[in-house]
Design a protein around this motif. Structure first.
Motif, PDB file in Angstrom:
ATOM      1  N   GLU A  52       0.767  -1.276  -0.034  1.00  0.00           N
ATOM      2  CA  GLU A  52      -0.084   0.064   0.054  1.00  0.00           C
ATOM      3  C   GLU A  52       0.720   1.362  -0.006  1.00  0.00           C
ATOM      4  O   GLU A  52       0.387   2.429  -0.114  1.00  0.00           O
ATOM      5  CB  GLU A  52      -0.903  -0.121   1.465  1.00  0.00           C
ATOM      6  CG  GLU A  52      -2.130  -0.599   0.797  1.00  0.00           C
ATOM      7  CD  GLU A  52      -3.071  -0.059   0.101  1.00  0.00           C
ATOM      8  OE1 GLU A  52      -3.569   1.210   0.341  1.00  0.00           O
ATOM      9  OE2 GLU A  52      -3.390  -0.613  -1.054  1.00  0.00           O
ATOM     10  N   ILE A  64      -4.739   3.261  -0.412  1.00  0.00           N
ATOM     11  CA  ILE A  64      -4.051   4.168  -1.359  1.00  0.00           C
ATOM     12  C   ILE A  64      -4.381   3.336  -2.824  1.00  0.00           C
ATOM     13  O   ILE A  64      -3.822   2.263  -2.884  1.00  0.00           O
ATOM     14  CB  ILE A  64      -2.505   4.446  -1.217  1.00  0.00           C
ATOM     15  CG1 ILE A  64      -2.549   5.487  -0.021  1.00  0.00           C
ATOM     16  CG2 ILE A  64      -1.942   4.992  -2.325  1.00  0.00           C
ATOM     17  CD1 ILE A  64      -0.909   5.469   0.367  1.00  0.00           C
ATOM     18  N   GLY A  66      -3.627   3.003  -6.635  1.00  0.00           N
ATOM     19  CA  GLY A  66      -2.666   3.355  -7.676  1.00  0.00           C
ATOM     20  C   GLY A  66      -1.638   4.374  -7.301  1.00  0.00           C
ATOM     21  O   GLY A  66      -1.296   4.266  -6.208  1.00  0.00           O
ATOM     22  N   GLY A  67      -1.197   5.218  -8.143  1.00  0.00           N
ATOM     23  CA  GLY A  67      -0.089   6.144  -7.581  1.00  0.00           C
ATOM     24  C   GLY A  67       1.176   5.820  -7.794  1.00  0.00           C
ATOM     25  O   GLY A  67       1.504   4.443  -8.281  1.00  0.00           O
ATOM     26  N   VAL A  76       3.346   9.098  -1.783  1.00  0.00           N
ATOM     27  CA  VAL A  76       3.031   8.463  -3.209  1.00  0.00           C
ATOM     28  C   VAL A  76       2.225   9.625  -4.101  1.00  0.00           C
ATOM     29  O   VAL A  76       1.087  10.162  -3.635  1.00  0.00           O
ATOM     30  CB  VAL A  76       1.725   7.174  -2.766  1.00  0.00           C
ATOM     31  CG1 VAL A  76       1.661   6.706  -4.135  1.00  0.00           C
ATOM     32  CG2 VAL A  76       2.343   6.546  -1.563  1.00  0.00           C
ATOM     33  N   ALA A  79      -2.025   9.430  -6.418  1.00  0.00           N
ATOM     34  CA  ALA A  79      -2.855   8.021  -5.786  1.00  0.00           C
ATOM     35  C   ALA A  79      -3.987   8.813  -5.570  1.00  0.00           C
ATOM     36  O   ALA A  79      -4.540  10.134  -5.118  1.00  0.00           O
ATOM     37  CB  ALA A  79      -2.097   7.723  -4.576  1.00  0.00           C
ATOM     38  N   LYS A  81      -7.026   8.376  -2.448  1.00  0.00           N
ATOM     39  CA  LYS A  81      -6.906   7.959  -1.203  1.00  0.00           C
ATOM     40  C   LYS A  81      -8.224   7.892  -0.517  1.00  0.00           C
ATOM     41  O   LYS A  81      -8.920   8.886  -0.548  1.00  0.00           O
ATOM     42  CB  LYS A  81      -5.878   8.765  -0.193  1.00  0.00           C
ATOM     43  CG  LYS A  81      -4.517   8.739  -0.628  1.00  0.00           C
ATOM     44  CD  LYS A  81      -3.536   9.726   0.154  1.00  0.00           C
ATOM     45  CE  LYS A  81      -2.318   9.797  -0.177  1.00  0.00           C
ATOM     46  NZ  LYS A  81      -1.259  10.463   0.326  1.00  0.00           N
ATOM     47  N   HIS A 116       3.914  -2.645  -4.547  1.00  0.00           N
ATOM     48  CA  HIS A 116       2.951  -1.758  -4.881  1.00  0.00           C
ATOM     49  C   HIS A 116       2.495  -1.934  -5.922  1.00  0.00           C
ATOM     50  O   HIS A 116       1.270  -2.076  -6.078  1.00  0.00           O
ATOM     51  CB  HIS A 116       3.468  -0.196  -4.523  1.00  0.00           C
ATOM     52  CG  HIS A 116       2.349   0.645  -4.849  1.00  0.00           C
ATOM     53  ND1 HIS A 116       1.528   0.996  -3.733  1.00  0.00           N
ATOM     54  CD2 HIS A 116       1.992   1.545  -5.882  1.00  0.00           C
ATOM     55  CE1 HIS A 116       0.630   2.055  -4.221  1.00  0.00           C
ATOM     56  NE2 HIS A 116       0.921   2.209  -5.368  1.00  0.00           N
ATOM     57  N   GLN A 120      -1.373  -3.317  -7.174  1.00  0.00           N
ATOM     58  CA  GLN A 120      -2.490  -2.443  -7.715  1.00  0.00           C
ATOM     59  C   GLN A 120      -2.946  -3.244  -9.002  1.00  0.00           C
ATOM     60  O   GLN A 120      -4.083  -3.263  -9.400  1.00  0.00           O
ATOM     61  CB  GLN A 120      -1.885  -1.335  -8.201  1.00  0.00           C
ATOM     62  CG  GLN A 120      -1.381  -0.441  -6.979  1.00  0.00           C
ATOM     63  CD  GLN A 120      -2.334  -0.086  -6.002  1.00  0.00           C
ATOM     64  OE1 GLN A 120      -3.303   0.418  -6.108  1.00  0.00           O
ATOM     65  NE2 GLN A 120      -1.834  -0.361  -4.733  1.00  0.00           N
TER      66      GLN A 120
END
Ligand code: HEM
Length: 242
Positions: A52, A64, A66-67, A76, A79, A81, A116, A120
């Motif tokens: 995350e 979170i 994406g990003g 990040v 993203a 949130k 991460h 995602q």
């Protein structure tokens, strides 16, 4: 095959069986994912924090989506949130505290970027498959004529690799996310590397064996599909009727 108008009745029935199983699994997947996330939060908090890009320990932690993680500046970028959702996913309580990477010594942290992005990709593709499953459910129970529409069949054909990519991404989350440990908190991966010489040769041998098996499987599947096609091929008039 349905799109190519080959053996339509046979392939329509096979497709329907496979699609029903696939769609039920796609709808259940987030439940299994949620179960895994709670387990990871308890037993491998560094992995959850990397999945995350959760840099700071906090209560009411945001999920979170994406990003681009920036570990140097502990943030990040770009993203979305969702406040409290990470706390809820990890501990079943929107106000619970979620351990961040700030509580994990640098030498015990997994690679943040790969973990991460892989997470995602897995969850993103899971959501896409859920949407497709909902569309199929609508077609099955409400809009039955959709089942014969080319756009629905094409959507399924294009979606074929998605499940495989999600599986590989999930495996990447599990394996990269648990680094640098091979046994969490007990033994590091670096210490588990065998000192045996010549290990590269058995690696090449196994790679060769698996590549050959993959090629044989592809050939057999191709032959099987061709065989089914000629065995049950019906005269065009009957095919059209289906
Ligand atoms: C939809 C939401 C999803 C969530 C919240 C989720 C969550 C997770 C979590 C937390 C892990 C790490 C488990 C661990 O390291 O112990 C994981 C692993 C994994 N996930 Fe997902 N997942 C989701 C969707 C999917 C989908 C759609 C697929 C494949 C079709 C998938 C396949 C996998 C696989 C293969 C692993 C590795 C399991 C292992 O090696 O033990 N996940 N998932």
């Amino acid at each position: 095959m349905i799109l190519r108008k080959k053996n339509v009745l046979f392939h329509r029935q096979s497709f329907q069986i496979a699609a029903i199983f696939g769609c039920v699994a796609a709808l259940l997947q987030p439940l299994s994912g949620d179960f895994s996330a709670k387990d990871v939060a308890k037993r491998q908090p560094a992995k959850l924090a990397a999945m995350e890009s959760h840099f700071k320990t906090e209560k009411r932690a945001s999920l979170i989506v994406g990003g681009i993680p920036d570990p140097e500046n502990q943030k990040v970028d770009y993203a979305v949130k969702i406040p409290g959702l990470l706390s809820f996913m990890a501990h079943g309580d929107v106000d619970a505290e979620v351990k961040g990477l700030d509580q994990i010594p640098l030498q015990d942290q997994p690679p943040i970027g790969i973990t991460h992005y892989a997470f995602q990709i897995m969850v993103g593709l899971g959501m896409v498959m859920m949407l497709i499953a909902l569309l199929f459910g609508t077609a099955l129970f409400i809009k039955k004529d959709w089942l014969k529409r080319n756009w629905l069949l094409k959507l399924f054909a294009w979606a074929t690799p998605i499940g495989f990519i999600a599986v590989e991404a999930g495996w990447t989350v599990t394996e990269v996310g648990r680094q640098p440990w091979i046994i969490h908190g007990v033994m590091r991966t670096a210490d588990a590397v065998t000192p045996m010489p010549g290990i590269a040769y058995s690696f090449y041998l196994f790679t060769g064996v698996y590549v050959s098996l993959a090629l044989v499987t592809l050939f057999m599947l191709y032959r099987q599909i061709k065989m089914v096609d000629t065995l049950y091929d019906l005269p065009t008039g009957i095919k059209e009727a289906h």
